[in-house]
Design an enzyme around this catalytic site. Structure first.
Site, short mmCIF file in Angstrom:
data_model
loop_
_atom_site.label_atom_id
_atom_site.label_comp_id
_atom_site.label_asym_id
_atom_site.label_seq_id
_atom_site.Cartn_x
_atom_site.Cartn_y
_atom_site.Cartn_z
N GLY A 112 -15.63 10.29 -70.02
CA GLY A 112 -14.59 10.62 -69.04
C GLY A 112 -13.28 10.98 -69.72
O GLY A 112 -12.63 11.98 -69.35
N MET A 113 -12.90 10.20 -70.71
CA MET A 113 -11.65 10.47 -71.44
C MET A 113 -11.72 11.83 -72.12
O MET A 113 -10.74 12.59 -72.12
CB MET A 113 -11.38 9.38 -72.48
N HIS A 158 -13.06 20.38 -89.42
CA HIS A 158 -13.57 21.65 -88.88
C HIS A 158 -12.92 22.02 -87.54
O HIS A 158 -12.72 23.19 -87.27
CB HIS A 158 -15.09 21.57 -88.66
N ASP A 196 -8.78 2.90 -70.65
CA ASP A 196 -8.90 2.35 -69.30
C ASP A 196 -9.31 0.88 -69.45
O ASP A 196 -9.29 0.33 -70.57
CB ASP A 196 -9.86 3.18 -68.43
N HIS A 197 -9.68 0.23 -68.34
CA HIS A 197 -10.04 -1.19 -68.39
C HIS A 197 -11.25 -1.44 -69.30
O HIS A 197 -11.31 -2.44 -70.00
CB HIS A 197 -10.33 -1.72 -66.97
N HIS A 201 -12.32 27.92 -90.62
CA HIS A 201 -12.23 27.21 -89.34
C HIS A 201 -11.02 27.65 -88.52
O HIS A 201 -10.98 27.44 -87.31
CB HIS A 201 -12.16 25.70 -89.59
N CYS A 246 -12.62 4.75 -73.39
CA CYS A 246 -13.12 4.30 -72.09
C CYS A 246 -14.50 3.69 -72.34
O CYS A 246 -14.84 3.38 -73.48
CB CYS A 246 -13.11 5.43 -71.05
N GLY A 247 -15.29 3.50 -71.31
CA GLY A 247 -16.58 2.85 -71.50
C GLY A 247 -17.50 3.66 -72.40
O GLY A 247 -18.00 3.17 -73.42
N THR A 248 -17.73 4.90 -72.03
CA THR A 248 -18.61 5.77 -72.81
C THR A 248 -17.84 6.73 -73.71
O THR A 248 -18.43 7.33 -74.61
CB THR A 248 -19.47 6.64 -71.87
N GLY A 249 -16.59 6.95 -73.40
CA GLY A 249 -15.80 7.98 -74.08
C GLY A 249 -15.92 9.33 -73.40
O GLY A 249 -15.16 10.26 -73.69
#
Ligand code: RB5
Length: 151
Positions: free
Chosen positions: A70-71, A98, A8-9, A133, A65-68
């Site tokens: 939302g994505m 894993h 995103d932006h 796994h 994204c900003g924090t990761g």
């Protein structure tokens, strides 16, 4: 193999940095799924675009994204997608080994550029370890099937 990348932006500048320094000699061809400037966009739109392509192509992807957060939340709504938010290389390696993660998610406002680049490098150069796994990944797929049956 195609490596789909989207942001995103808030993640745009880090995405452009990854594209700018990408070694075109590697086995992975970076495919830019947007966004294409710093105008405000909604992260679920880009997450869905990248997730669909990763799924259709049995490929790998990168979302920023900003924090990761939302994505990650949005991409993991797509069946077959295992998106892992990582802020350092060890998590990125273990996400592949894993969890058979097929999308690496980065938080551009959380992680520095050099650490992000190294995290990407390790992610794409790691592989699923299988073995014990395997059945856990199968159980995740079972959850997707059970959720559909309950609809
Ligand atoms: C955009 O301002 C921001 O909310 C987004 O990039 C992301 O951090 C959401 O999880």
């Amino acid at each position: 193999m195609n490596l789909y990348i989207g942001s995103d932006h808030a993640g745009y500048r880090l995405k452009q940095k990854i594209l700018a320094v990408w070694d075109t000699e590697t086995d992975f061809k970076l495919v830019d799924c947007g966004t294409f400037d710093e105008s405000s966009v909604d992260y679920p739109d880009i997450a869905f675009k990248v997730a669909e392509r990763v799924k259709a192509d049995s490929a790998l992807g990168i979302l920023i994204c900003g924090t990761g957060l939302g994505m990650s939340i949005a991409a993991n709504k797509v069946d077959g997608i295992r998106a892992a938010l990582c802020s350092e290389p060890l998590s990125a390696r273990l996400a592949r080994e894993h969890n058979d993660a097929n999308i690496l998610v980065l938080g551009a406002r959380i992680i520095g550029t050099l650490l992000a680049l190294e995290t990407v490098r390790v992610f794409v150069n790691s592989g699923f370890a299988g073995d014990r796994h395997e059945k856990r990944i199968e159980k995740i797929a079972c959850i997707e099937i059970m959720m559909k049956q309950g609809e």
